[in-house]
Design an enzyme around this catalytic site. Structure first.
Site, PDB file in Angstrom:
ATOM      1  CG  ASP A 260      -2.158   0.897   0.956  1.00 19.04           C
ATOM      2  OD1 ASP A 260      -2.087   1.759   0.053  1.00 19.04           O
ATOM      3  OD2 ASP A 260      -3.184   0.744   1.655  1.00 19.04           O
TER       4      ASP A 260
HETATM    5  C1  BGC Z   1      -5.083   3.281   0.078  1.00 20.64           C
HETATM    6  C2  BGC Z   1      -5.120   2.344  -1.100  1.00 20.64           C
HETATM    7  C3  BGC Z   1      -4.906   3.112  -2.379  1.00 20.64           C
HETATM    8  C4  BGC Z   1      -3.584   3.869  -2.282  1.00 20.64           C
HETATM    9  C5  BGC Z   1      -3.243   4.665  -3.529  1.00 20.64           C
HETATM   10  C6  BGC Z   1      -3.863   4.178   0.069  1.00 20.64           C
HETATM   11  O1  BGC Z   1      -3.996   5.195   0.999  1.00 20.64           O
HETATM   12  O2  BGC Z   1      -5.111   2.534   1.268  1.00 20.64           O
HETATM   13  O3  BGC Z   1      -6.348   1.669  -1.132  1.00 20.64           O
HETATM   14  O4  BGC Z   1      -4.924   2.255  -3.477  1.00 20.64           O
HETATM   15  O5  BGC Z   1      -3.671   4.764  -1.200  1.00 20.64           O
HETATM   16  O6  BGC Z   1      -4.109   5.735  -3.696  1.00 20.64           O
END
Ligand code: BGC
Length: 720
Positions: A260
């Site tokens: 993530d």
């Molecule tokens: C989220 C993800 C997301 C990523 C990119 C993170 O804060 O948990 O679900 O894909 O950001 O935007």
């Protein structure tokens, strides 16, 4: 390069002779991957293992390997942002279809619609040249307050899995990788970057893993995103049990694990524990954990070159299925067909919670004036809060939908009713007073409602109030909505309550005092049209709740056991497997609205429930048959739910568990025969001590139900 690629499949044929087409394809793929890998320097390999911009990771130009591009996310393909910051790139060609949120998709109980959702996402991703879509997201709805409940699907692992598999298949049918997220146990936003979820293996296997496993094994998901939190003491991005042992080895995952955004914490631990690509970290790109420090770790012998090769192989495998695939579709964005898919999903997701006065469907012949009241009637939900949204090419609000469906025969007027003063990025102090009613707006709404035949009150939350990054504090309806509901209901007895939100709320008072309640969601580009068609009866509501609405937050397992949000950054999932209705059933706690609940404009009766045999053994399949009759005067879709319970179990088993379901359209007066298979192996429980699945012999009960509390027929069977 091109000529070499032509030679590769020929060489495979030459070397491997007469093999099946599928096998030859695999071998030729292996050949291509090996071919590339052999020509890459260690530096070039490592360059592919970390981000080189906010939403891409490195390629190898010299060898014609492009960079890998990705984008959020579940609601549709996010607008183009700048390469190195989150500001809009100000494109004019990136307006997209806004698709219904995760819990709306789940409420359809229709895997075919999850597939349709996926196809739209895949086609739009191609139009935007994105190789990976960071979707679907389907962490289990363990805690109703979780800020991302609206993004996720359900509290039930089986429903979750059926939808996840189809969403993945839909996306990947377009040669775009799905990135299933967040693996695993990211069930709260409070302290998500630091907290340690302590979850026993049985709960992991029975509740938190099944949808991921199914998305990998049945959906063939090409990528997995590791969660922010720790699981049982180790960050999910460096969790050997999670990534190496379970995902890659046991489930046979061939694709790529990406972190993530800013969810990587170490170089050696993460590299050896199965993380393949580091994304979203901060600072200069060559200083990231999987950049220069990883090169140094390989040189120091802390990470083997074999491990690096495995990561690169996985990335190339993913690329040959996506950006470097043959006959790669061109894609299309915000087409009328995509709008139609969004409409279909939205119209099957709306849940009719109460219709005691039989006010719905609205009889247009008798209605000359409609007051539409509430900020949510004019609010759009494609953007807002913290987290991914969509620059929607269009989004029909409730007011627009009601005007378009009723405006020819009735006057439709609007009053705002409440002010939604809450911003996800504000401090508590800045948001203070958000729960207070606005008397001036209420007076205006009441004055309007007094003059009309019908009042449609659109309340609920919005994308600021339910957001990534924070959980709600309680289940109360925000913005003083209850005061507004009471006042308008007193002024106009024909008041319909429409709640738009993505997670459970406290509807105790409304359930008691109001006769008509409709649940809608953050329902995408066509939300208003779908809602209005349900109100009008053009669409017979067939949505069913994908999670329990508790009477009180304290009834819910994590609250009752005081394990949320945890202590000292540790949340012990003491409820184990008793998540959602499994808890309420087993503990005999009545919910406000149960899992699987939803009304229709018609009624269905169930008869003739039977299993094809009385006794089964391991490996067998139960063929369940029953008849469902539509006894009303309009066509409708029923969701037949099959639950199983083990009688006199030697271990704790939930009161019941969903094992199959089927959504069927039945014409008025008609009886539909229903046949559903359940594999005996799917009735196993996970034995913590044996570390294995066990099918307990003995007596079982099969229940055919219209919701988890509305059991229509039961039949017994045995397992030898
Ligand atoms: C989220 C993800 C997301 C990523 C990119 C993170 O804060 O948990 O679900 O894909 O950001 O935007």
């Amino acid at each position: 390069m091109r000529i070499k690629f032509l030679i590769a499949p020929l060489a495979t044929l030459f070397f491997f002779g007469n093999v099946s087409a599928q096998k030859a394809k695999q071998m030729s793929l292996q050949y291509k991957i090996d071919y590339m890998l052999k020509r890459m320097t260690l530096e070039e390999k490592i360059n592919m293992l970390h981000g080189n911009a906010l939403f891409s990771s490195g390629g190898v130009k010299r060898l014609g390997i492009p960079e890998l591009t990705c984008d959020d996310g579940p609601l549709g393909v996010r607008e183009e942002i700048k390469r190195f910051d989150w500001n809009s790139a100000n494109w004019t060609t990136d307006s997209a279809t806004f698709l219904p949120n995760g819990s709306a998709i789940a409420a359809t109980w229709n895997p075919a619609l999850a597939n349709k959702y996926g196809v739209v996402i895949g086609e739009e991703a191609n139009a935007r040249k994105k190789d990976i879509m960071l979707a679907p997201a389907f962490n289990i709805c363990r805690m109703p307050l979780c800020g991302r409940t609206y993004e996720y699907y359900s509290e039930d692992p089986y429903l979750n899995a059926q939808l996840a598999v189809q969403a993945v298949k839909g996306i990947q049918s377009q040669h775009v990788a799905a990135c299933i997220k967040h693996f695993a146990a990211n069930n709260q936003e409070t302290d998500r970057n630091m907290m340690n979820a302590i979850v026993d293996e049985r709960a992991l296997r029975e509740i938190y893993f099944p949808a991921f496993k199914a998305a990998v094994q049945q959906g063939n998901a090409y990528t997995v995103m590791s969660a922010y939190n720790k699981l049982n003491g180790y960050w999910c991005s460096e969790n050997d049990f999670l990534l190496n042992k379970v995902l890659k080895k046991e489930w046979g995952f061939k694709g790529v694990v990406m972190s993530d955004w800013a969810g990587t914490h170490h170089t050696v631990a993460a590299a050896n524990a199965g993380l393949d690509i580091e994304m979203g970290s901060s600072g200069p790109y060559d200083k990231w954990y999987f950049a220069d420090p990883l090169l140094a770790a390989v040189k120091a012998g802390q990470v083997s070159e074999k491990t690096i090769d495995d990561k690169v192989r996985r990335i190339l495998w993913l690329m040959y299925h996506t950006s470097m695939s043959q006959n790669h579709p061109k894609g299309s964005i915000a087409t009328p067909e995509h709008g139609k898919a969004a409409y279909e999903i939205a119209s099957e997701s709306v849940v009719l919670l109460k219709n005691d006065a039989h006010l719905l469907p609205l009889n247009t012949a008798n209605i000359k004036s409609i007051a539409v009241i509430g900020d949510n009637a004019v609010r759009t939900f494609a953007l807002g809060g913290y987290g991914a949204g969509v620059k929607a090419q269009h989004e029909i609000t409730a007011l627009e939908g009601i005007k378009s469906r009723f405006g020819k025969t009735a006057s439709v007027t609007f009053a705002q009713g409440y002010k939604a003063k809450y911003l996800a990025n504000n401090t508590d102090a800045q948001n203070s007073g958000y729960d207070q009613p606005d008397q001036t707006l209420i007076d205006q709404a009441v004055a309007l409602a007094k003059t009309t035949d019908i009042a449609i009150l659109c309340i609920g939350s919005n994308r600021e109030f339910e957001s990534e990054g924070h959980d709600r504090k309680n289940l109360e309806l925000p913005f003083g909505e209850q005061t507004l509901v009471d006042a308008v209901t007193a002024a106009n007895p024909n008041t319909i309550i429409v709640v738009m939100a993505g997670a459970p709320y406290d509807l105790n008072k409304i359930k008691k005092s109001n006769h008509t309640i409709v649940w809608s969601w953050f329902n995408g580009s066509e939300a208003g049209n779908a809602l209005a068609d349900v109100l009008k009866g053009v669409v017979n509501p067939s949505g069913r709740l994908p999670f329990t609405f508790p009477v009180s937050l304290n009834d819910s397992p994590a609250s009752a056991l005081n394990t949320y949000p945890g202590k000292d950054l540790t949340a012990e999932y003491k409820e184990g497997i008793l998540v959602g209705y499994r808890w309420y059933d087993t503990k005999k706690i009545d919910p406000l609205y149960c899992f699987g609940y939803g009304l229709s404009y018609t009624n269905f009766t169930y008869t003739d429930l039977a299993t094809n045999k009385k006794t089964y053994k391991k490996g067998d399949k139960i063929t369940v048959s029953l008849k469902v009759k539509n006894t009303g005067s309009v066509a409708g879709k029923e969701v037949v739910q099959l639950y199983i319970s083990k009688l006199n179990s030697s271990v704790l088993r939930p009161g019941k568990e969903l094992k199959a379901f089927k959504k069927i359209m039945i014409a008025p007066g008609q009886t539909a025969p229903v046949l559903i298979n359940i594999a005996i192996n799917d009735l196993a429980y996970f034995n913590d001590k044996l570390k294995n699945w066990v099918i307990e012999p003995g007596q079982y009960r099969l229940m055919a139900a219209s919701s988890s509390k509305d059991i229509r027929q039961t039949v017994g069977f045995n397992i030898k």
